[in-house]
Design an enzyme around this catalytic site. Structure first.
Site, PDB file in Angstrom:
ATOM      1  N   ASP A 230      -4.573  -9.008   5.669  1.00 45.52           N
ATOM      2  CA  ASP A 230      -5.094  -7.719   6.133  1.00 45.52           C
ATOM      3  C   ASP A 230      -6.583  -7.742   6.449  1.00 45.52           C
ATOM      4  O   ASP A 230      -7.187  -6.688   6.648  1.00 45.52           O
ATOM      5  CB  ASP A 230      -4.837  -6.634   5.059  1.00 45.52           C
TER       6      ASP A 230
ATOM      7  N   LYS B 232       2.231 -12.052   5.674  1.00 45.67           N
ATOM      8  CA  LYS B 232       2.541 -10.699   6.165  1.00 45.67           C
ATOM      9  C   LYS B 232       1.394 -10.187   7.018  1.00 45.67           C
ATOM     10  O   LYS B 232       0.231 -10.273   6.609  1.00 45.67           O
ATOM     11  CB  LYS B 232       2.761  -9.752   4.978  1.00 45.67           C
TER      12      LYS B 232
ATOM     13  N   ASP C 139       4.824  -6.345   9.092  1.00 48.58           N
ATOM     14  CA  ASP C 139       4.926  -5.089   8.333  1.00 48.58           C
ATOM     15  C   ASP C 139       4.407  -3.968   9.233  1.00 48.58           C
ATOM     16  O   ASP C 139       3.349  -3.404   8.974  1.00 48.58           O
ATOM     17  CB  ASP C 139       4.103  -5.236   7.049  1.00 48.58           C
TER      18      ASP C 139
ATOM     19  N   LYS D 262       5.909  -1.096   9.924  1.00 50.81           N
ATOM     20  CA  LYS D 262       6.341   0.255   9.506  1.00 50.81           C
ATOM     21  C   LYS D 262       6.922   1.034  10.681  1.00 50.81           C
ATOM     22  O   LYS D 262       6.495   2.141  11.000  1.00 50.81           O
ATOM     23  CB  LYS D 262       5.183   1.038   8.894  1.00 50.81           C
TER      24      LYS D 262
ATOM     25  N   PRO E 294      15.294   5.692  17.988  1.00 57.84           N
ATOM     26  CA  PRO E 294      15.866   4.343  18.074  1.00 57.84           C
ATOM     27  C   PRO E 294      15.383   3.495  19.249  1.00 57.84           C
ATOM     28  O   PRO E 294      15.031   2.330  19.054  1.00 57.84           O
ATOM     29  CB  PRO E 294      17.374   4.608  18.167  1.00 57.84           C
TER      30      PRO E 294
ATOM     31  N   GLY F 106       1.955  -3.668  -3.793  1.00 55.17           N
ATOM     32  CA  GLY F 106       1.327  -2.954  -4.892  1.00 55.17           C
ATOM     33  C   GLY F 106       1.001  -3.859  -6.067  1.00 55.17           C
ATOM     34  O   GLY F 106       0.702  -3.382  -7.157  1.00 55.17           O
TER      35      GLY F 106
ATOM     36  N   GLN G 153      -3.352  -2.708  -6.588  1.00 52.77           N
ATOM     37  CA  GLN G 153      -2.706  -1.406  -6.872  1.00 52.77           C
ATOM     38  C   GLN G 153      -2.052  -1.375  -8.254  1.00 52.77           C
ATOM     39  O   GLN G 153      -1.293  -0.467  -8.574  1.00 52.77           O
ATOM     40  CB  GLN G 153      -1.684  -1.070  -5.792  1.00 52.77           C
ATOM     41  N   GLY G 154      -2.311  -2.415  -9.052  1.00 51.76           N
ATOM     42  CA  GLY G 154      -1.908  -2.368 -10.461  1.00 51.76           C
ATOM     43  C   GLY G 154      -0.653  -3.129 -10.845  1.00 51.76           C
ATOM     44  O   GLY G 154      -0.389  -3.318 -12.031  1.00 51.76           O
TER      45      GLY G 154
ATOM     46  N   ARG H 129      -5.601  -7.693  -1.268  1.00 49.08           N
ATOM     47  CA  ARG H 129      -6.998  -7.616  -1.718  1.00 49.08           C
ATOM     48  C   ARG H 129      -7.298  -8.443  -2.955  1.00 49.08           C
ATOM     49  O   ARG H 129      -8.391  -9.014  -3.062  1.00 49.08           O
ATOM     50  CB  ARG H 129      -7.382  -6.144  -1.964  1.00 49.08           C
TER      51      ARG H 129
HETATM   52  O1  NUP Z   1       4.360   1.086   0.044  1.00 48.46           O
HETATM   53  C1  NUP Z   1       3.695   0.187   0.523  1.00 48.46           C
HETATM   54  N1  NUP Z   1       2.492  -0.150  -0.009  1.00 48.46           N
HETATM   55  C2  NUP Z   1       1.700  -1.153   0.497  1.00 48.46           C
HETATM   56  O2  NUP Z   1       0.606  -1.404  -0.052  1.00 48.46           O
HETATM   57  C3  NUP Z   1       4.152  -0.572   1.615  1.00 48.46           C
HETATM   58  C4  NUP Z   1       3.383  -1.618   2.124  1.00 48.46           C
HETATM   59  N2  NUP Z   1       3.853  -2.351   3.111  1.00 48.46           N
HETATM   60  N3  NUP Z   1       2.135  -1.871   1.591  1.00 48.46           N
HETATM   61  C5  NUP Z   1       1.326  -2.969   2.188  1.00 48.46           C
HETATM   62  O3  NUP Z   1       1.159  -3.990   1.229  1.00 48.46           O
HETATM   63  C6  NUP Z   1      -0.079  -2.548   2.627  1.00 48.46           C
HETATM   64  O4  NUP Z   1      -0.077  -2.092   3.954  1.00 48.46           O
HETATM   65  C7  NUP Z   1      -0.841  -3.848   2.478  1.00 48.46           C
HETATM   66  O5  NUP Z   1      -0.669  -4.666   3.625  1.00 48.46           O
HETATM   67  C8  NUP Z   1      -0.168  -4.534   1.300  1.00 48.46           C
HETATM   68  C9  NUP Z   1      -0.839  -4.302  -0.022  1.00 48.46           C
HETATM   69  O6  NUP Z   1      -2.144  -4.782  -0.008  1.00 48.46           O
HETATM   70  P1  NUP Z   1      -3.046  -4.904  -1.347  1.00 48.46           P
HETATM   71  O7  NUP Z   1      -2.970  -3.588  -2.040  1.00 48.46           O
HETATM   72  O8  NUP Z   1      -2.433  -6.034  -2.143  1.00 48.46           O
HETATM   73  O9  NUP Z   1      -4.392  -5.238  -0.808  1.00 48.46           O
END
Ligand code: NUP
Length: 217
Positions: free
Chosen positions: A17, A39, A67, A69, A74, A177, A181-182, A200
């Site tokens: 990213d 990814k 990824d 999203k 359709p 996550g 994100q923990g 990250r």
């Molecule tokens: O629910 C989601 N959460 C999420 O963080 C779905 C995702 N695809 N992501 C992706 O996962 C987000 O866009 C990023 O590319 C990666 C998480 O990054 P980081 O939090 O490990 O830096």
């Protein structure tokens, strides 16, 4: 079902990213031996173009998971899936809320060249408000339709276990996550996740190799 993301080894998906191809390549040059899948997400593909998918796949000989999203009607969603297939992607993320017609048109467009992975529950706090209440229904739909895999929140291991229970042992589960994100890789694996997605916690570290080792403990 084809193994679109290859044979699992470490179970680590690196979220590339950083803003540019070169920024991501600097990190990947150091850590690629630990990475099963690379990814990419919308900002990188919008900046560098869809060709960056093949560039990463070829430089590291790894599957690339787009990824993107996908979340449209359709015929528009299908075009995005086709672009991923044409540019050497191995899998693409499609939001489950597009419903069965959207998912099935994406599967047709994928034409067995790209695995469809269904986004279920966003990992941010807001994801609990709107996506969590419908995530199990979307997981059921994904399983019924025989998709390659689903997403699950890597920072909510109980939800991974629940989703694994719904979709059964076969489909892959990619869990974002982890790290910043923990979430923890070991807990993701224990709960039944196939892959952890980490961005990250690796690319912002002073020493990305040590950061990967810490994630994989
Ligand atoms: O629910 C989601 N959460 C999420 O963080 C779905 C995702 N695809 N992501 C992706 O996962 C987000 O866009 C990023 O590319 C990666 C998480 O990054 P980081 O939090 O490990 O830096």
């Amino acid at each position: 079902m084809r193994k679109f993301l290859g044979e699992k080894q470490t179970g680590l998906i690196f979220a590339a990213d950083l803003p540019t191809f070169e920024d991501n390549a600097r990190v990947l040059d150091a850590i690629s031996e630990f990475v099963d899948v690379i990814k990419v997400c919308n900002p990188l593909v919008m900046r560098e173009g869809a060709a960056t998918i093949r560039k990463l796949a070829e430089r590291y000989s790894k599957p690339v998971f787009a990824d993107l999203k996908v979340a449209d009607v359709p015929h528009t969603s299908a075009q995005i899936v086709k672009i991923v297939a044409d540019n050497g992607g191995s899998a693409v993320m499609v939001h489950g809320f597009v419903g069965p017609d959207g998912i099935s048109e994406c599967m047709e467009a994928a034409n067995d060249k790209v695995g469809i992975i269904i986004q279920l529950e966003l990992t941010n706090p807001g994801g609990k408000i709107f996506t969590a209440p419908i995530a199990n229904d979307m997981a059921r739909l994904a399983a019924e339709m025989g998709v390659y895999g689903t997403q699950a929140p890597g920072n909510r291991p109980n939800r991974i276990a629940e989703i694994r229970g719904i979709i059964g042992p076969e489909p892959v589960i990619v869990c974002c996550g982890v790290g910043a994100q923990g979430g923890k890789h070991s807990e993701v694996m224990q709960a039944g996740g196939t892959y952890s997605i980490v961005g990250r916690a690796i690319y912002n570290a002073d020493d990305p190799v040590r950061a990967v080792e810490a994630v994989l403990i």
